[in-house]
Design an enzyme around this catalytic site. Structure first.
Site, PDB file in Angstrom:
ATOM      1  N   ASP A 178       0.832  -1.198   0.000  1.00 52.23           N
ATOM      2  CA  ASP A 178       0.000   0.000   0.000  1.00 52.23           C
ATOM      3  C   ASP A 178       0.874   1.259   0.000  1.00 52.23           C
ATOM      4  O   ASP A 178       0.577   2.245  -0.673  1.00 52.23           O
ATOM      5  CB  ASP A 178      -0.929   0.018   1.213  1.00 52.23           C
ATOM      6  N   HIS A 205      -5.559  -3.375   5.343  1.00 49.92           N
ATOM      7  CA  HIS A 205      -4.947  -3.785   4.069  1.00 49.92           C
ATOM      8  C   HIS A 205      -6.011  -4.334   3.125  1.00 49.92           C
ATOM      9  O   HIS A 205      -5.841  -5.390   2.523  1.00 49.92           O
ATOM     10  CB  HIS A 205      -3.850  -4.821   4.327  1.00 49.92           C
TER      11      HIS A 205
END
Length: 342
Positions: A178, A205
């Site tokens: 990310d 996530h």
């Protein structure tokens, strides 16, 4: 920091194994085990860990095909000795003596699947592997890549608690991809050198639980609100972007392997006493009311040295933080329930 691993790799390839800084006597011996090493993430991750001069022993494990992957990777002229292990009977051997265990094992996402769709399959795999970690290398740092990370990290914690081996400082959900995506997308929009970009990413996530803090991004670019919203959305949907682009042929394997290698490198540096190693990760946390949360974490010889706060948030980020909490809470509870019911 991000490029130090790969600068080291280039240097390592150009110098002899006795070169200063890479000789086996100059850094501690460290064993790294990759569980799921024959898969789409596991193979490139195994390659990248073989290139890391901090690794002295590399154990590659999977339910099939690992001997071939290990033989292939073992021919690379870098420091670490490579061993391949296959099947349940050899899992203990793969884990014994490990300093860091990286878990990319599980099935990948396919078009139309969310990370939660993977839950029932990957949850069982993670639970089994973590039971073995508790038995064979209870003090290892565990880097969880298997999705859904928002649930698999709580599953691992419950398994370790039942085994009496849980150390919250040594369990990490790898959210580095990310961060990698946020940096890449921000650099492109802001027209700045990506090597100099830093963007914290907090929350979880998956989807809206991923919250990039572009208000804290450096170098500062003062992008308009609509650009920040678009960058946030693209970061949150990065995995889906790759799944759709591969048209049923896989998910984000190469970029995930790169991100996993970066985070493992940071953990190894922390173990070796390198100061001021800070990465974002999904860990046990008191930053919010949720028991697990991704934020900046200072890494050290014991794993987590300090879980850092969120810092100042923009109004858009404050809104995103409140929106993500119910979904993240649900995913965490789902993992805990699975671990306790099975």
């Amino acid at each position: 920091m991000r490029y130090s691993l790969f600068r080291s790799v280039k240097t390592l390839a150009a110098r002899s194994s006795a070169a200063r800084g890479f000789a086996s006597e100059s850094v501690p011996d460290r064993k790294v085990a990759v569980l799921g090493a024959a898969g789409g993430i596991g193979q490139p991750l195994a390659l990248l860990m073989k290139l890391n001069p901090l690794v002295s022993r590399l154990a590659l494990y999977d339910i099939a095909n690992t001997p071939g992957v290990a033989a292939d990777v073992s021919h690379i002229n870098t420091r670490s000795e490579v061993s391949g292990y296959v099947g349940d009977d050899q899992l203990g051997q793969a884990l014994e003596g490990s300093d860091v265990v990286i878990i990319p094992a599980g099935v990948p996402r396919k078009p139309g699947m969310t990370r939660d769709d993977l839950f029932n399959i990957n949850a069982g795999i993670v639970k089994s592997l973590c039971s073995a970690i508790a038995k064979y290398c209870p003090h290892a740092i565990v880097n969880m890549i298997s999705n859904p990370v928002n649930s698999t990290v709580p599953i691992a914690a419950e398994v370790f608690k039942k085994a009496g081996t849980y150390d919250e400082k040594k369990l990490f959900g790898v959210t580095t991809l990310d961060v990698v995506r946020a940096k890449t997308f921000y650099a492109g929009k802001a027209n700045v050198n990506v090597a100099e970009v830093n963007v914290p990413v907090v929350g979880g996530h998956a989807g809206i639980t991923i919250l990039p803090l572009f208000s804290q991004a450096t170098p500062k670019a003062n992008l308009p609100d609509e650009d920040i919203k678009a960058l946030t959305k693209r970061t949150q949907d990065g995995g889906t972007e790759v799944v759709e682009a591969k048209a049923g042929k896989g998910s984000a394997t190469l970029s995930m392997a790169y991100a996993g290698a970066l985070f493992a490198d940071a953990c190894l540096k922390g173990l070796n006493g390198v100061p001021d190693v800070v990465e974002c990760s999904f860990v046990q946390s008191t930053v919010t009311e949720l028991p697990f949360f991704a934020s900046k974490v200072r890494l050290g010889k014991n794993g987590v040295e300090e879980v850092l706060g969120l810092g100042p948030l923009s109004d858009f980020e404050k809104e995103g933080l409140e929106k993500l909490k119910p979904e993240l809470k649900s995913s965490i509870e789902k993992g805990i329930k699975f671990a306790n019911d099975n």
